[in-house]
Motif scaffolding. Structure first.
Motif, PDB file in Angstrom:
ATOM      1  N   SER A   1       0.837  -1.198   0.000  1.00  0.00           N
ATOM      2  CA  SER A   1       0.000   0.000   0.000  1.00  0.00           C
ATOM      3  C   SER A   1       0.867   1.242   0.000  1.00  0.00           C
ATOM      4  CB  SER A   1      -0.933  -0.011   1.227  1.00  0.00           C
ATOM      5  OG  SER A   1      -1.836   1.066   1.182  1.00  0.00           O
ATOM      6  N   GLY A   2       0.199   2.389   0.010  1.00  0.00           N
ATOM      7  CA  GLY A   2       0.861   3.676   0.121  1.00  0.00           C
ATOM      8  C   GLY A   2       0.112   4.538   1.113  1.00  0.00           C
ATOM      9  N   ALA A   3       0.738   5.615   1.579  1.00  0.00           N
ATOM     10  CA  ALA A   3       0.150   6.437   2.639  1.00  0.00           C
ATOM     11  C   ALA A   3      -1.133   7.136   2.214  1.00  0.00           C
ATOM     12  CB  ALA A   3       1.168   7.475   3.111  1.00  0.00           C
ATOM     13  N   LEU A   4      -1.400   7.223   0.902  1.00  0.00           N
ATOM     14  CA  LEU A   4      -2.614   7.892   0.439  1.00  0.00           C
ATOM     15  C   LEU A   4      -3.821   6.962   0.411  1.00  0.00           C
ATOM     16  CD1 LEU A   4      -1.189  10.010  -2.521  1.00  0.00           C
ATOM     17  CD2 LEU A   4      -1.650  10.748  -0.174  1.00  0.00           C
ATOM     18  N   ASN A   5      -3.611   5.667   0.619  1.00  0.00           N
ATOM     19  CA  ASN A   5      -4.712   4.709   0.635  1.00  0.00           C
ATOM     20  C   ASN A   5      -5.314   4.660   2.035  1.00  0.00           C
ATOM     21  OD1 ASN A   5      -3.944   4.188  -1.988  1.00  0.00           O
ATOM     22  ND2 ASN A   5      -2.717   2.401  -1.429  1.00  0.00           N
ATOM     23  N   SER A   6      -6.633   4.721   2.129  1.00  0.00           N
ATOM     24  CA  SER A   6      -7.244   4.876   3.448  1.00  0.00           C
ATOM     25  C   SER A   6      -8.639   4.280   3.484  1.00  0.00           C
ATOM     26  CB  SER A   6      -7.318   6.370   3.821  1.00  0.00           C
ATOM     27  OG  SER A   6      -8.038   7.091   2.839  1.00  0.00           O
TER      28      SER A   6
ATOM     29  N   TYR B   1      -7.159  11.454  12.228  1.00  0.00           N
ATOM     30  CA  TYR B   1      -8.090  10.696  13.073  1.00  0.00           C
ATOM     31  C   TYR B   1      -9.086   9.952  12.196  1.00  0.00           C
ATOM     32  CZ  TYR B   1     -11.431  14.549  12.368  1.00  0.00           C
ATOM     33  OH  TYR B   1     -12.265  15.490  11.820  1.00  0.00           O
ATOM     34  N   GLY B   2      -9.799   9.006  12.831  1.00  0.00           N
ATOM     35  CA  GLY B   2     -10.785   8.208  12.116  1.00  0.00           C
ATOM     36  C   GLY B   2     -10.139   7.088  11.322  1.00  0.00           C
ATOM     37  N   GLY B   3     -10.973   6.292  10.658  1.00  0.00           N
ATOM     38  CA  GLY B   3     -10.467   5.211   9.837  1.00  0.00           C
ATOM     39  C   GLY B   3      -9.650   4.208  10.631  1.00  0.00           C
ATOM     40  N   HIS B   4      -8.537   3.767  10.056  1.00  0.00           N
ATOM     41  CA  HIS B   4      -7.643   2.830  10.724  1.00  0.00           C
ATOM     42  C   HIS B   4      -6.489   3.601  11.357  1.00  0.00           C
ATOM     43  CE1 HIS B   4      -5.564  -0.900  11.605  1.00  0.00           C
ATOM     44  NE2 HIS B   4      -4.481  -0.446  10.964  1.00  0.00           N
ATOM     45  N   GLU B   5      -6.611   3.861  12.637  1.00  0.00           N
ATOM     46  CA  GLU B   5      -5.576   4.555  13.415  1.00  0.00           C
ATOM     47  C   GLU B   5      -5.296   5.956  12.883  1.00  0.00           C
ATOM     48  OE1 GLU B   5      -2.145   2.042  13.577  1.00  0.00           O
ATOM     49  OE2 GLU B   5      -3.183   0.428  14.647  1.00  0.00           O
ATOM     50  N   GLY B   6      -6.256   6.541  12.180  1.00  0.00           N
ATOM     51  CA  GLY B   6      -6.111   7.919  11.710  1.00  0.00           C
ATOM     52  C   GLY B   6      -5.044   8.131  10.658  1.00  0.00           C
ATOM     53  N   ARG B   7      -4.701   7.087   9.919  1.00  0.00           N
ATOM     54  CA  ARG B   7      -3.592   7.200   8.956  1.00  0.00           C
ATOM     55  C   ARG B   7      -3.894   6.394   7.704  1.00  0.00           C
ATOM     56  NH1 ARG B   7      -1.345   2.225   9.072  1.00  0.00           N
ATOM     57  NH2 ARG B   7      -1.252   1.049  11.032  1.00  0.00           N
ATOM     58  N   GLY B   8      -2.974   6.532   6.727  1.00  0.00           N
ATOM     59  CA  GLY B   8      -3.044   5.713   5.536  1.00  0.00           C
ATOM     60  C   GLY B   8      -2.656   4.276   5.845  1.00  0.00           C
ATOM     61  N   LEU B   9      -3.031   3.376   4.956  1.00  0.00           N
ATOM     62  CA  LEU B   9      -2.802   1.948   5.177  1.00  0.00           C
ATOM     63  C   LEU B   9      -1.357   1.567   4.888  1.00  0.00           C
ATOM     64  CD1 LEU B   9      -6.097   0.595   3.589  1.00  0.00           C
ATOM     65  CD2 LEU B   9      -5.592   0.996   6.015  1.00  0.00           C
ATOM     66  N   ARG B  10      -0.867   0.590   5.669  1.00  0.00           N
ATOM     67  CA  ARG B  10       0.503   0.107   5.513  1.00  0.00           C
ATOM     68  C   ARG B  10       0.503  -1.409   5.332  1.00  0.00           C
ATOM     69  NH1 ARG B  10       2.450   2.902  11.116  1.00  0.00           N
ATOM     70  NH2 ARG B  10       2.258   5.115  10.492  1.00  0.00           N
ATOM     71  N   ARG B  11       1.593  -1.892   4.801  1.00  0.00           N
ATOM     72  CA  ARG B  11       1.771  -3.339   4.692  1.00  0.00           C
ATOM     73  C   ARG B  11       1.668  -3.972   6.083  1.00  0.00           C
ATOM     74  NH1 ARG B  11       7.177  -6.421   2.324  1.00  0.00           N
ATOM     75  NH2 ARG B  11       6.471  -8.555   2.750  1.00  0.00           N
TER      76      ARG B  11
END
Length: 318
Positions: free
Chosen positions: A7-12, A136-146
């Motif tokens: 993934s990349g930091a822009l995926n959320s 904030y919000g989503g998964h730990e308030g951040r973009g998705l990681r491997r």
């Protein structure tokens, strides 16, 4: 549960966003292309407010430890499930151990991946959307990681038929050069007649300054005839502001909730998806419509989506 492999930091994680909180300084967040999100959720039988994954950095890969229904919509990109290529705007059953891979799009900017049951992250302020700007919000308030593992909610009864089901894109998405429909905003009368004419006749290039907060356009300078200082005032996704440079800025999902630049127009809600799929270098055009036309466009899309939901439900088998 699903597992992110690449993934990349822009995926959320995104849903339809936080509504009714702009007056409290809370931006909408949510999907940049709500139409594509709605279709993906409809195809797998999710509620309209279910959360999905917005993919804006490629390639993207995830694994399904258990069987699940999955839909891929939005930008036209090469999507493969267990090595099998998926058609655009398609939903199918993933088996335990299957991997989904999405390559960079050939048309558009963002892909939406909905999984049966929805991404079951904790709701915050009425939504599961990630606000990347504020963290904030989503998964730990951040973009998705491997290595991230995302829980799923209970899916609708039944499963998709063998081979899956698909949908044609909503009305208007097949017209690539259709102007963005706008309503005149509060400071529209303060711009010269020549500036207003330029706004609706010129093509505006999307610059590299484009993200979930907004996009800056390049083109001729728009001149205000009546120049006066403005106090900060409320703005919404779709607000077209004109800073001192004279080149418009369009506010998007994670925009600030107020600003002091004059507002020349507002992109209607039914057309916001096009800004979510715009890439730097794309050319945008504008056309002024009435409030009644804006509401009719929104109603047309809502009616189409209701019919899609009903049709998709008929295809689910016990």
């Amino acid at each position: 549960m699903i597992e992110i492999l690449s993934s990349g930091a822009l995926n959320s994680v995104q849903d339809r966003g936080r509504r009714g909180l702009l007056s409290s300084g809370v931006c909408r967040s949510g999907a940049m292309d709500i139409q594509a999100l709605d279709v993906a959720n409809a195809l797998v039988g999710n509620d309209r407010d279910a959360a999905a994954i917005e993919v804006a950095a490629f390639p993207f890969r995830l694994r399904f430890p258990d069987r699940a229904a999955v839909a891929v919509t939005g930008a036209i990109a090469g999507a493969r499930l267990a090595g099998r290529r998926l058609p655009p705007w398609w939903a199918t059953e993933a088996l335990a151990g299957d991997e989904l891979t999405i390559d960079p799009p050939t048309v558009g900017a963002r892909v939406y991946v909905a999984v049966g049951g929805g991404i079951d992250v904790p709701p915050l302020l009425g939504a599961r959307a990630t606000d990347l700007k504020s963290g904030y919000g989503g998964h730990e308030g951040r973009g998705l990681r491997r290595g991230d593992r995302l829980p799923l909610g209970p899916r609708s009864p039944g499963k998709l038929p063998d081979g899956g089901i698909g949908a044609l894109p909503p009305p208007g998405r097949d017209v690539a050069d259709r102007p963005l429909r706008v309503l005149p905003a509060a400071e529209w009368p303060e711009f010269s007649e020549a500036a207003r004419e330029l706004f609706v006749t010129e093509g505006w290039r999307v610059t590299a300054e484009a993200d979930r907060q907004g996009c800056r356009l390049d083109g001729p300078e728009l001149i205000r005839e009546r120049r006066r200082e403005l106090l900060s005032h409320g703005i919404v996704p779709g607000t077209v502001q004109v800073p001192p440079s004279g080149r418009p800025i369009i506010q998007l999902a994670e925009a600030n909730t107020c600003g002091g630049y004059p507002k020349i127009a507002t992109v209607i809600e039914a057309d916001l998806w096009r800004l979510g799929q715009a890439m730097p270098g794309d050319t945008l055009r504008f056309a002024v419509v009435s409030r009644d036309e804006a509401l009719a466009a929104l109603g047309e899309t809502a009616g189409w989506l209701d019919r899609l939901r009903s049709a998709a439900a008929l295809y689910r088998v016990p």
